[in-house]
Design a protein around this motif. Structure first.
Motif, mmCIF file in Angstrom:
data_model
loop_
_atom_site.group_PDB
_atom_site.id
_atom_site.type_symbol
_atom_site.label_atom_id
_atom_site.label_comp_id
_atom_site.label_asym_id
_atom_site.label_seq_id
_atom_site.Cartn_x
_atom_site.Cartn_y
_atom_site.Cartn_z
ATOM 1 N N ILE A 35 0.926 -1.121 -0.162
ATOM 2 C CA ILE A 35 0.089 -0.084 0.065
ATOM 3 C C ILE A 35 0.861 1.348 -0.100
ATOM 4 O O ILE A 35 0.709 2.168 -0.663
ATOM 5 C CB ILE A 35 -1.019 -0.094 1.205
ATOM 6 N N ALA A 36 1.830 1.179 0.783
ATOM 7 C CA ALA A 36 3.020 2.574 0.695
ATOM 8 C C ALA A 36 3.483 2.752 -0.617
ATOM 9 O O ALA A 36 3.549 3.648 -1.146
ATOM 10 C CB ALA A 36 3.761 2.348 2.027
ATOM 11 N N SER A 37 3.838 1.534 -1.189
ATOM 12 C CA SER A 37 4.268 1.471 -2.669
ATOM 13 C C SER A 37 3.390 2.186 -3.579
ATOM 14 O O SER A 37 3.811 3.138 -4.412
ATOM 15 C CB SER A 37 4.775 0.080 -3.151
ATOM 16 N N ASP A 45 2.148 8.292 6.820
ATOM 17 C CA ASP A 45 1.816 9.522 6.214
ATOM 18 C C ASP A 45 0.383 9.166 5.643
ATOM 19 O O ASP A 45 -0.456 10.230 5.685
ATOM 20 C CB ASP A 45 2.848 10.064 5.181
ATOM 21 N N ILE A 46 0.013 8.108 5.360
ATOM 22 C CA ILE A 46 -1.056 7.984 4.787
ATOM 23 C C ILE A 46 -2.253 8.287 6.081
ATOM 24 O O ILE A 46 -3.202 8.960 5.510
ATOM 25 C CB ILE A 46 -1.403 6.537 4.354
ATOM 26 N N PHE A 47 -2.046 7.511 6.850
ATOM 27 C CA PHE A 47 -2.917 8.145 8.310
ATOM 28 C C PHE A 47 -3.065 9.368 8.507
ATOM 29 O O PHE A 47 -4.014 9.826 8.574
ATOM 30 C CB PHE A 47 -2.391 6.969 9.460
ATOM 31 N N GLN A 57 -9.640 1.213 3.664
ATOM 32 C CA GLN A 57 -10.377 0.860 2.257
ATOM 33 C C GLN A 57 -9.361 0.338 1.389
ATOM 34 O O GLN A 57 -9.521 -0.425 0.548
ATOM 35 C CB GLN A 57 -11.078 2.167 1.774
ATOM 36 N N SER A 58 -7.993 1.161 1.573
ATOM 37 C CA SER A 58 -6.876 0.641 0.559
ATOM 38 C C SER A 58 -6.421 -0.710 0.972
ATOM 39 O O SER A 58 -6.411 -1.541 0.169
ATOM 40 C CB SER A 58 -5.573 1.689 0.983
ATOM 41 N N GLU A 59 -6.624 -1.328 2.335
ATOM 42 C CA GLU A 59 -6.253 -2.626 2.575
ATOM 43 C C GLU A 59 -7.369 -3.370 1.876
ATOM 44 O O GLU A 59 -7.090 -4.503 1.361
ATOM 45 C CB GLU A 59 -6.272 -2.729 4.022
#
Length: 168
Positions: A35-37, A45-47, A57-59
């Motif tokens: 997900i970070a990639s 940073d996403i959080f 949702q990404s997970e």
């Protein structure tokens, strides 16, 4: 064979996952790293910038579009607790819950100040935070097909997993 490792942060999913993948001669993946990639920034940073609901949702999007049938996958600590993902993981492959004590996790995380949940906190504060989170997440983790105490060396834990995988 598709194996998903679940458990609290600091339970050893990445360390154990890499060794298990090597032992089984399978590729290793970490859902947080994927997900970070994709996002081009670190999970913390996403959080910070997009929020937890966006990350969850990404997970879900990642797991629901998963195409790889043979791998060892370390899931993010919260992944199994949202969008019925543990149920989905159980249908897709084998799930392994790495059970670590609150004291073990606290010890491991107190050495790692890169994690937002523990950054700048004292050991008693880390223990309290982990304890509260574990209480919420445990019912989800317990739905995994295989449960392994993650005490001992990483090699010993991998052996325990292999025994359980091949005895079922």
């Amino acid at each position: 064979m598709l194996i998903f490792l679940t458990g609290m942060m600091g339970s050893g999913k990445s360390t154990i996952g890499k060794l298990l993948a090597e032992e089984l001669q399978l590729p290793f993946f970490d859902t947080d790293n994927i997900i970070a990639s994709i996002e081009g920034v670190e999970v913390k940073d996403i959080f910070s910038f997009k929020g937890e609901p966006y990350f969850r949702q990404s997970e879900y999007d990642l797991i629901s579009s998963w195409k790889i049938s043979s791998a060892v996958v370390a899931t993010g600590g919260g992944l199994p607790c949202h969008h019925h993902l543990l149920e989905i993981l159980n249908k897709m492959g084998k799930t392994v819950y790495l059970k670590a004590s609150i004291d073990e996790i606290t010890q491991r995380l107190s050495q790692d100040q890169t994690r937002p949940l523990v950054k700048g906190k004292s050991i008693p504060q880390i223990k309290k935070t982990i304890g509260e989170l574990a209480k919420i997440r445990k019912p989800y983790y317990e739905q995994a097909g295989i449960k392994i105490k993650s005490a001992g060396t990483p090699e010993e834990i991998v052996k325990k997993i292999l025994v359980k995988l091949y005895s079922k």
